[in-house]
Design a protein around this motif. Structure first.
Motif, mmCIF file in Angstrom:
data_model
loop_
_atom_site.group_PDB
_atom_site.id
_atom_site.type_symbol
_atom_site.label_atom_id
_atom_site.label_comp_id
_atom_site.label_asym_id
_atom_site.label_seq_id
_atom_site.Cartn_x
_atom_site.Cartn_y
_atom_site.Cartn_z
ATOM 1 N N ALA A 6 -5.836 9.536 5.384
ATOM 2 C CA ALA A 6 -5.709 8.587 4.276
ATOM 3 C C ALA A 6 -4.626 7.553 4.564
ATOM 4 O O ALA A 6 -4.775 6.367 4.248
ATOM 5 C CB ALA A 6 -5.394 9.332 2.982
ATOM 6 N N PHE A 7 -3.514 7.966 5.194
ATOM 7 C CA PHE A 7 -2.429 7.053 5.524
ATOM 8 C C PHE A 7 -2.923 5.922 6.418
ATOM 9 O O PHE A 7 -2.720 4.733 6.143
ATOM 10 C CB PHE A 7 -1.313 7.834 6.223
ATOM 11 C CG PHE A 7 -0.185 6.994 6.764
ATOM 12 C CD1 PHE A 7 0.873 6.616 5.954
ATOM 13 C CD2 PHE A 7 -0.173 6.593 8.095
ATOM 14 C CE1 PHE A 7 1.915 5.854 6.455
ATOM 15 C CE2 PHE A 7 0.858 5.829 8.611
ATOM 16 C CZ PHE A 7 1.910 5.456 7.784
ATOM 17 N N TYR A 8 -3.603 6.279 7.512
ATOM 18 C CA TYR A 8 -4.063 5.261 8.457
ATOM 19 C C TYR A 8 -5.227 4.447 7.895
ATOM 20 O O TYR A 8 -5.383 3.261 8.226
ATOM 21 C CB TYR A 8 -4.445 5.911 9.780
ATOM 22 C CG TYR A 8 -3.252 6.351 10.587
ATOM 23 C CD1 TYR A 8 -2.345 5.419 11.091
ATOM 24 C CD2 TYR A 8 -3.008 7.704 10.837
ATOM 25 C CE1 TYR A 8 -1.232 5.816 11.821
ATOM 26 C CE2 TYR A 8 -1.898 8.104 11.574
ATOM 27 C CZ TYR A 8 -1.020 7.167 12.059
ATOM 28 O OH TYR A 8 0.090 7.556 12.767
ATOM 29 N N ALA A 9 -6.036 5.047 7.044
ATOM 30 C CA ALA A 9 -7.153 4.316 6.446
ATOM 31 C C ALA A 9 -6.661 3.305 5.422
ATOM 32 O O ALA A 9 -7.069 2.141 5.424
ATOM 33 C CB ALA A 9 -8.135 5.299 5.810
ATOM 34 N N GLU A 10 -5.771 3.741 4.534
ATOM 35 C CA GLU A 10 -5.295 2.870 3.458
ATOM 36 C C GLU A 10 -4.443 1.719 3.977
ATOM 37 O O GLU A 10 -4.582 0.579 3.551
ATOM 38 C CB GLU A 10 -4.497 3.695 2.440
ATOM 39 C CG GLU A 10 -5.328 4.607 1.578
ATOM 40 C CD GLU A 10 -6.198 3.834 0.604
ATOM 41 O OE1 GLU A 10 -5.748 2.783 0.116
ATOM 42 O OE2 GLU A 10 -7.332 4.270 0.359
ATOM 43 N N LEU A 11 -3.541 2.016 4.901
ATOM 44 C CA LEU A 11 -2.604 0.994 5.353
ATOM 45 C C LEU A 11 -3.190 0.081 6.419
ATOM 46 O O LEU A 11 -2.885 -1.115 6.449
ATOM 47 C CB LEU A 11 -1.328 1.641 5.895
ATOM 48 C CG LEU A 11 -0.191 1.845 4.894
ATOM 49 C CD1 LEU A 11 -0.605 2.800 3.790
ATOM 50 C CD2 LEU A 11 1.061 2.360 5.597
ATOM 51 N N PHE A 12 -4.039 0.627 7.294
ATOM 52 C CA PHE A 12 -4.464 -0.146 8.455
ATOM 53 C C PHE A 12 -5.965 -0.337 8.585
ATOM 54 O O PHE A 12 -6.404 -1.191 9.356
ATOM 55 C CB PHE A 12 -3.960 0.542 9.738
ATOM 56 C CG PHE A 12 -2.498 0.851 9.719
ATOM 57 C CD1 PHE A 12 -1.554 -0.151 9.837
ATOM 58 C CD2 PHE A 12 -2.053 2.153 9.565
ATOM 59 C CE1 PHE A 12 -0.196 0.130 9.827
ATOM 60 C CE2 PHE A 12 -0.697 2.448 9.550
ATOM 61 C CZ PHE A 12 0.227 1.429 9.673
ATOM 62 N N GLY A 13 -6.761 0.469 7.905
ATOM 63 C CA GLY A 13 -8.203 0.344 8.024
ATOM 64 C C GLY A 13 -8.825 1.213 9.099
ATOM 65 O O GLY A 13 -9.964 0.965 9.521
ATOM 66 N N LYS B 92 0.810 -1.211 0.000
ATOM 67 C CA LYS B 92 0.000 0.000 0.000
ATOM 68 C C LYS B 92 0.849 1.269 0.000
ATOM 69 O O LYS B 92 0.307 2.370 0.044
ATOM 70 C CB LYS B 92 -0.928 -0.002 1.217
ATOM 71 C CG LYS B 92 -2.067 -1.014 1.128
ATOM 72 C CD LYS B 92 -3.083 -0.592 0.084
ATOM 73 C CE LYS B 92 -4.282 -1.507 0.069
ATOM 74 N NZ LYS B 92 -5.314 -1.056 -0.913
ATOM 75 N N GLY B 93 2.172 1.112 -0.038
ATOM 76 C CA GLY B 93 3.031 2.282 -0.145
ATOM 77 C C GLY B 93 3.832 2.638 1.084
ATOM 78 O O GLY B 93 4.522 3.670 1.101
ATOM 79 N N SER C 294 -9.392 2.564 15.477
ATOM 80 C CA SER C 294 -8.705 1.410 14.921
ATOM 81 C C SER C 294 -9.730 0.402 14.412
ATOM 82 O O SER C 294 -10.859 0.336 14.910
ATOM 83 C CB SER C 294 -7.829 0.746 15.985
ATOM 84 O OG SER C 294 -8.627 0.158 17.002
ATOM 85 N N PRO C 295 -9.365 -0.412 13.413
ATOM 86 C CA PRO C 295 -10.323 -1.381 12.875
ATOM 87 C C PRO C 295 -10.748 -2.432 13.889
ATOM 88 O O PRO C 295 -11.814 -3.039 13.741
ATOM 89 C CB PRO C 295 -9.571 -2.005 11.697
ATOM 90 C CG PRO C 295 -8.133 -1.751 11.980
ATOM 91 C CD PRO C 295 -8.081 -0.432 12.691
ATOM 92 N N CYS C 296 -9.922 -2.655 14.929
ATOM 93 C CA CYS C 296 -10.305 -3.612 15.976
ATOM 94 C C CYS C 296 -11.164 -2.962 17.045
ATOM 95 O O CYS C 296 -11.692 -3.642 17.935
ATOM 96 C CB CYS C 296 -9.057 -4.243 16.603
ATOM 97 S SG CYS C 296 -7.879 -3.046 17.290
ATOM 98 N N GLY C 297 -11.286 -1.625 16.997
ATOM 99 C CA GLY C 297 -12.141 -0.912 17.932
ATOM 100 C C GLY C 297 -11.602 -0.792 19.337
ATOM 101 O O GLY C 297 -12.339 -0.433 20.260
ATOM 102 N N THR C 298 -10.290 -1.028 19.535
ATOM 103 C CA THR C 298 -9.733 -1.017 20.893
ATOM 104 C C THR C 298 -8.923 0.227 21.216
ATOM 105 O O THR C 298 -8.563 0.436 22.374
ATOM 106 C CB THR C 298 -8.837 -2.246 21.119
ATOM 107 O OG1 THR C 298 -7.706 -2.182 20.231
ATOM 108 C CG2 THR C 298 -9.601 -3.536 20.877
#
Length: 295
Positions: free
Chosen positions: A185-192, A107-108, A213-217
């Motif tokens: 955009a950096f955190y969305a593209e690379l990590f969700g 993802k860059g 965070s995508p895990c919600g923690t």
């Protein structure tokens, strides 16, 4: 037998693309490890292990791990003014570190070359904000990275209980003027990570944009310079402080005050049921308490 329609179409879930499961550790770099250690101990952390070959200590309370790294600070990596503590890295718990690392590179992301000594694990990392790093760790349950790289300190509990049920809530990242969209955009593209609505706020310093965070923690908070101060900020970007969640802020403040922790009680940052800010304990080093139930 039922077939998952996403498998039938060759699709993959994208809400948590790296299989993220929380924060594994926060790393501080400093040439004053004893002074920083004293601050951490007043906050309830205990030194539980030493690195086998480097001047690095592991502090812990509950499931929070903080690494105090005087080895890399002495080599000049991200050393603060006069050796003052700075956050040098955040390690993310993931299901598969190698897979998460490769996806981030695809993802860059920029890879961080590692120099692994004998009897040390190779923990993949990418460049984060400023000169910081983001590590990927998948050994954090029955067998952890500390079982290989660290030697336990005799007579110390391996996992000291947390004060007031404190846990990692997130980190505050200072960014450049008009850089919020770039970092989102950096955190969305690379990590969700996903941006949460502006009206949803935590703690008592609700500036900037919050990313979940995508895990919600845990969360990242992106803060630009105050209007009119963008030139003074000089484009510097770094992780300013970490947030510690607790279900009872008042109880946490009372317990920490008994241990000698000082809190800001100004009109700008008052102590409330929503949160509190630990006053600069060591050359401006600060922490933030945030009301938070464990996920």
């Amino acid at each position: 037998m039922q077939i998952d329609p996403t498998q039938r179409e060759g699709l993959q879930a994208t809400d948590n693309p790296l299989g993220m499961e929380g924060i594994e550790f926060i790393e501080y770099l400093t040439t004053k490890p004893q002074a920083l250690g004293q601050v951490l101990e007043t906050l309830g952390f205990h030194p539980v292990a030493r690195h086998r070959s480097r001047e690095v200590l592991l502090y812990r309370q509950g499931d929070m791990n903080i690494i105090v790294n005087a080895h890399d600070a002495a080599d000049g990596r991200l050393a603060g003014a006069q050796g003052n503590p700075v956050i040098g890295a955040i390690a993310l718990r993931v299901r598969d570190a190698s897979l998460a690392y490769r996806r981030a590179l695809d993802k860059g992301a920029w890879a961080v070359p590692t120099q692994v000594e004998v009897m040390e694990l190779n923990i993949p990392a990418i460049h984060g904000v400023g000169a910081s790093r983001i590590y990927f760790v998948d050994r954090h349950k029955e067998f952890s990275i500390y079982d290989v790289d660290f030697v336990p300190i005799p007579g110390v509990a391996k996992r000291p209980a947390s004060l007031a049920q404190m846990h990692f809530f997130g980190a505050v990242q200072y960014i450049g003027w008009e850089r919020t969209e770039d970092w989102t955009a950096f955190y969305a593209e690379l990590f969700g990570f996903t941006a949460i609505p502006d009206q949803t706020r935590f703690g008592i310093l609700p500036k900037g944009r919050l990313l979940r965070s995508p895990c919600g923690t845990f969360y990242f908070q992106l803060v630009e310079p105050e209007p009119g101060l963008e030139l003074e900020a000089d484009g510097q970007e770094y992780i300013e402080r970490i947030g510690l969640g607790t279900p009872d802020v008042a109880a946490a403040v009372a317990e920490l005050k008994q241990r000698g922790v000082l809190f800001s009680e100004s009109a700008r940052a008052p102590i409330s049921d929503r949160g509190a800010v630990v006053a600069g304990q060591l050359f401006g080093l600060s922490f933030e308490l945030v009301h938070s139930e464990r996920a």
